[in-house]
Design an enzyme around this catalytic site. Structure first.
Site, PDB file in Angstrom:
ATOM      1  N   LYS A 104       0.829  -1.201   0.000  1.00 49.21           N
ATOM      2  CA  LYS A 104       0.000   0.000   0.000  1.00 49.21           C
ATOM      3  C   LYS A 104       0.872   1.264   0.000  1.00 49.21           C
ATOM      4  O   LYS A 104       2.091   1.185   0.190  1.00 49.21           O
ATOM      5  CB  LYS A 104      -0.923  -0.035   1.223  1.00 49.21           C
ATOM      6  CG  LYS A 104      -1.911  -1.201   1.188  1.00 49.21           C
ATOM      7  CD  LYS A 104      -2.756  -1.221   2.440  1.00 49.21           C
ATOM      8  CE  LYS A 104      -3.733  -2.371   2.454  1.00 49.21           C
ATOM      9  NZ  LYS A 104      -4.539  -2.394   3.695  1.00 49.21           N
TER      10      LYS A 104
ATOM     11  N   TYR B 279     -11.932  -2.872  -3.821  1.00 48.00           N
ATOM     12  CA  TYR B 279     -12.510  -3.018  -2.481  1.00 48.00           C
ATOM     13  C   TYR B 279     -14.031  -3.121  -2.496  1.00 48.00           C
ATOM     14  O   TYR B 279     -14.682  -2.832  -1.489  1.00 48.00           O
ATOM     15  CB  TYR B 279     -12.068  -1.858  -1.588  1.00 48.00           C
ATOM     16  CG  TYR B 279     -10.629  -1.961  -1.143  1.00 48.00           C
ATOM     17  CD1 TYR B 279     -10.192  -3.001  -0.341  1.00 48.00           C
ATOM     18  CD2 TYR B 279      -9.697  -1.003  -1.525  1.00 48.00           C
ATOM     19  CE1 TYR B 279      -8.872  -3.103   0.061  1.00 48.00           C
ATOM     20  CE2 TYR B 279      -8.373  -1.081  -1.113  1.00 48.00           C
ATOM     21  CZ  TYR B 279      -7.972  -2.138  -0.317  1.00 48.00           C
ATOM     22  OH  TYR B 279      -6.660  -2.223   0.083  1.00 48.00           O
TER      23      TYR B 279
ATOM     24  N   ASN C 237      -1.664  -0.114   7.400  1.00 45.16           N
ATOM     25  CA  ASN C 237      -1.134  -1.452   7.705  1.00 45.16           C
ATOM     26  C   ASN C 237      -0.262  -2.045   6.598  1.00 45.16           C
ATOM     27  O   ASN C 237      -0.077  -3.247   6.514  1.00 45.16           O
ATOM     28  CB  ASN C 237      -2.249  -2.404   8.127  1.00 45.16           C
ATOM     29  CG  ASN C 237      -3.244  -2.701   7.023  1.00 45.16           C
ATOM     30  OD1 ASN C 237      -3.085  -2.283   5.878  1.00 45.16           O
ATOM     31  ND2 ASN C 237      -4.291  -3.420   7.379  1.00 45.16           N
TER      32      ASN C 237
ATOM     33  N   HIS D 269      -1.624  -5.489   1.510  1.00 41.04           N
ATOM     34  CA  HIS D 269      -2.862  -6.243   1.294  1.00 41.04           C
ATOM     35  C   HIS D 269      -2.484  -7.597   0.727  1.00 41.04           C
ATOM     36  O   HIS D 269      -1.571  -7.700  -0.097  1.00 41.04           O
ATOM     37  CB  HIS D 269      -3.764  -5.517   0.290  1.00 41.04           C
ATOM     38  CG  HIS D 269      -4.842  -6.397  -0.281  1.00 41.04           C
ATOM     39  ND1 HIS D 269      -6.052  -6.585   0.348  1.00 41.04           N
ATOM     40  CD2 HIS D 269      -4.870  -7.164  -1.400  1.00 41.04           C
ATOM     41  CE1 HIS D 269      -6.784  -7.426  -0.372  1.00 41.04           C
ATOM     42  NE2 HIS D 269      -6.087  -7.787  -1.441  1.00 41.04           N
TER      43      HIS D 269
ATOM     44  N   GLU E 202      -8.698 -10.767  -7.950  1.00 43.53           N
ATOM     45  CA  GLU E 202      -7.770  -9.641  -7.818  1.00 43.53           C
ATOM     46  C   GLU E 202      -6.686  -9.684  -8.890  1.00 43.53           C
ATOM     47  O   GLU E 202      -6.336  -8.645  -9.460  1.00 43.53           O
ATOM     48  CB  GLU E 202      -7.167  -9.631  -6.406  1.00 43.53           C
ATOM     49  CG  GLU E 202      -8.187  -9.271  -5.350  1.00 43.53           C
ATOM     50  CD  GLU E 202      -7.691  -9.435  -3.927  1.00 43.53           C
ATOM     51  OE1 GLU E 202      -8.274  -8.786  -3.049  1.00 43.53           O
ATOM     52  OE2 GLU E 202      -6.734 -10.200  -3.679  1.00 43.53           O
TER      53      GLU E 202
END
Length: 148
Positions: free
Chosen positions: A9, A49, A112, A115, A126
């Site tokens: 990310k 998402y 975080n 992913h 994905e």
């Protein structure tokens, strides 16, 4: 062999963790099959998402993902989805064990670092979304040193 989608990310890219994260998957023995640095727009982030669209944090998540470039990857190997999730750690860094990516490099759930696909089927979706052009088809010369 199973495949998974992994995305570093914007915070992971900005913090120069790309090499460290790639190294963890390589050292485990997984094979990198696709890799690109991408700046995504809101529409693309919303598609990625889509399963979280009803959550109250959805808009903030989309804003976060479009805030800077991400590194999109496809990794291949035996049980790579489940093992990849273990390498990554729990979604909430406070619940991630030391030695995991989130346990070592993240503090807040909203930053975080990474992913990873949560199931083989979501990995397929994905990978198709992020790599419509396909992935590299190759086999590492170390394959026979990793797998029986």
């Amino acid at each position: 062999m199973e495949q998974t989608f992994i995305m570093i990310k914007p915070d992971g890219v900005q913090r120069n963790l790309v090499g460290e994260i790639i190294g963890r998957f390589e050292k485990k023995g997984f094979t990198l099959k696709g890799l690109k640095l991408v700046s995504v727009d809101s529409a693309f982030a919303e598609r990625h998402y889509a399963d979280l669209s009803a959550k109250p944090f959805f808009n903030a998540l989309v804003e976060y993902i479009v805030s800077g470039p991400v590194v999109a990857m496809v990794w291949e190997g035996k049980n790579v989805v489940a093992t990849g999730r273990k390498i990554i750690g729990a979604t909430n860094p406070a619940e991630s064990a030391p030695g995991t990516i989130r346990g070592d490099y993240a503090i807040d759930i909203g930053r975080n670092v990474i992913h990873g696909s949560d199931a083989v089927e979501s990995a397929r979706k994905e990978i198709a979304l992020w790599f419509p052009e396909g992935i590299a088809e190759w086999r590492s010369s170390a394959h026979h040193w990793i797998y029986e």
